[in-house]
Design a protein around this motif. Structure first.
Motif, PDB file in Angstrom:
ATOM      1  N   ARG A 166       0.809  -1.220   0.000  1.00 53.50           N
ATOM      2  CA  ARG A 166       0.000   0.000   0.000  1.00 53.50           C
ATOM      3  C   ARG A 166       0.841   1.267   0.000  1.00 53.50           C
ATOM      4  N   LYS A 167       1.943   1.230   0.741  1.00 55.02           N
ATOM      5  CA  LYS A 167       2.858   2.376   0.800  1.00 55.02           C
ATOM      6  C   LYS A 167       4.265   1.825   0.956  1.00 55.02           C
ATOM      7  N   THR A 172       7.703   0.693   2.391  1.00 58.81           N
ATOM      8  CA  THR A 172       8.038   0.237   3.741  1.00 58.81           C
ATOM      9  C   THR A 172       9.458   0.691   4.040  1.00 58.81           C
ATOM     10  N   GLU A 205       2.777  -2.291   9.513  1.00 60.94           N
ATOM     11  CA  GLU A 205       2.577  -0.852   9.675  1.00 60.94           C
ATOM     12  C   GLU A 205       3.890  -0.212  10.092  1.00 60.94           C
ATOM     13  N   GLY A 228       2.558   4.256  12.257  1.00 66.35           N
ATOM     14  CA  GLY A 228       1.106   4.261  12.391  1.00 66.35           C
ATOM     15  C   GLY A 228       0.362   4.134  11.062  1.00 66.35           C
ATOM     16  N   GLU A 229       1.101   3.925   9.956  1.00 66.43           N
ATOM     17  CA  GLU A 229       0.449   3.819   8.642  1.00 66.43           C
ATOM     18  C   GLU A 229       0.584   2.405   8.091  1.00 66.43           C
ATOM     19  N   LEU A 230      -0.486   1.970   7.439  1.00 61.30           N
ATOM     20  CA  LEU A 230      -0.470   0.649   6.812  1.00 61.30           C
ATOM     21  C   LEU A 230       0.461   0.658   5.603  1.00 61.30           C
ATOM     22  N   ARG A 231       1.390  -0.281   5.567  1.00 61.67           N
ATOM     23  CA  ARG A 231       2.329  -0.369   4.438  1.00 61.67           C
ATOM     24  C   ARG A 231       2.031  -1.590   3.570  1.00 61.67           C
TER      25      ARG A 231
END
Ligand code: PKZ
Length: 254
Positions: free
Chosen positions: A192-193, A195, A222, A225-228
């Protein structure tokens, strides 16, 4: 145990599973002995057969691995280190049995040797990222890890294959934590993002549902605090013959 409840969506959650403590799985028993009832880390050095000298060699090799990656442009003088390492290899190599012999010996008594050399978290494996899993009362397992330069893929980021490897391994822990075991049959992953390297990564895995031999698992990574990364997989319970023997002996599960 909860079961899958949707034919359309095999990932539909049937509710959280509870840890099955007290099963006779030797690996789980090892973990429980070390972990206590619900929340302690696995300490591979306490598994049977651990050799403190081997642990130490592994630790020094990991220090070198981390110090060497990216050192090329620093002007470091590596001549003495190269000579010392050649001497170390000359000492170890003649004492090491052939790989088929070592492979068979690793799977004696439930395979603690294989766990110590696993490519994820194996304390005797130089390439292994130092992953330590924790089990939680809600049935999930988690791990926090910070990866350095040896695991770089995109600039400053963790190689996607490393994320996939670590989560696949964590799936295995999630299975064991609730008294299941199997092999990965199908594995999906969404990045998703990016890492990041050099920052703590929080990983979590859990068994979502299971029915018969099928075990559906999910996992996330994560950071900040963000989903990776998020992943899901289907594991199938299967007995695999142990190296050096014809089949898994009764009561000697891996
Ligand atoms: C608490 C902690 C303690 C510590 C404790 C230590 C923890 C220690 C951690 C180690 C953690 C390592 C975790 C790494 C995990 C690997 O790395 S595993 C290695 C990678 N995986 C493999 O090599 C598996 C290779 N594949 C196979 O061997 C075979 O395909 C399998 C998976 C055994 C299944 O074959 P099979 O037994 O012949 O079963 P089969 O009849 O084909 O299928 C059974 C059912 O599953 C379905 N199925 C099979 N494959 C698929 C598929 N790909 N997609 C969808 N459905 C499928 C079939 O359709 C069938 O469904 P039904 O018709 O029954 O409804």
């Amino acid at each position: 145990m909860s079961k899958d409840t949707s034919a359309e969506d095999p990932w539909h959650s049937g509710g959280k599973l509870h840890p099955v403590l007290g099963t006779r799985d030797p690996q789980l028993a090892d973990a429980q002995r070390v972990w206590g009832e619900d929340f302690e880390p696995v300490d591979l050095s306490e598994l049977e057969g651990a050799d403190p000298h081997l642990e130490d060699v592994g630790e020094q090799m990991r220090r070198l691995r981390d110090a060497l990656t990216g050192i090329a442009d620093s002007g470091a003088d590596l001549a003495e280190a190269a000579e010392l390492l050649r001497r170390a290899a000359d000492i170890v190599e003649p004492q090491s049995p052939d790989q088929a012999t070592r492979l068979a010996s690793q799977w004696r008594k439930g395979g603690p040797g294989a766990r110590r050399t696993n490519p994820v978290g194996g304390t005797e494996n130089v390439i292994a990222p130092p992953l330590r899993a924790f089990g939680h009362p809600d049935g999930s397992v988690s791990a926090r890890i910070t990866l350095g330069l040896p695991y770089q893929g995109p600039p400053g980021c963790v190689h996607g294959g490393m994320s996939a490897l670590m989560l696949d391994h964590l799936f295995g822990f999630a299975n064991h934590w609730v008294g299941l075991r199997g092999m990965t049959a199908h594995y999906e992953i969404d990045y998703r993002k990016p890492t990041p390297l050099l920052e703590p990564l929080d990983m979590k895995a859990w068994v979502e549902s299971h029915e018969g031999r099928k075990i559906w698992v999910r996992a996330t990574i994560e950071s900040g605090g963000e989903l990776r990364v998020e992943a899901r997989a289907l594991f199938i319970s299967a007995n695999v013959p142990l190296p050096g023997r014809d089949a898994t002996a009764p009561g000697e599960e891996r």
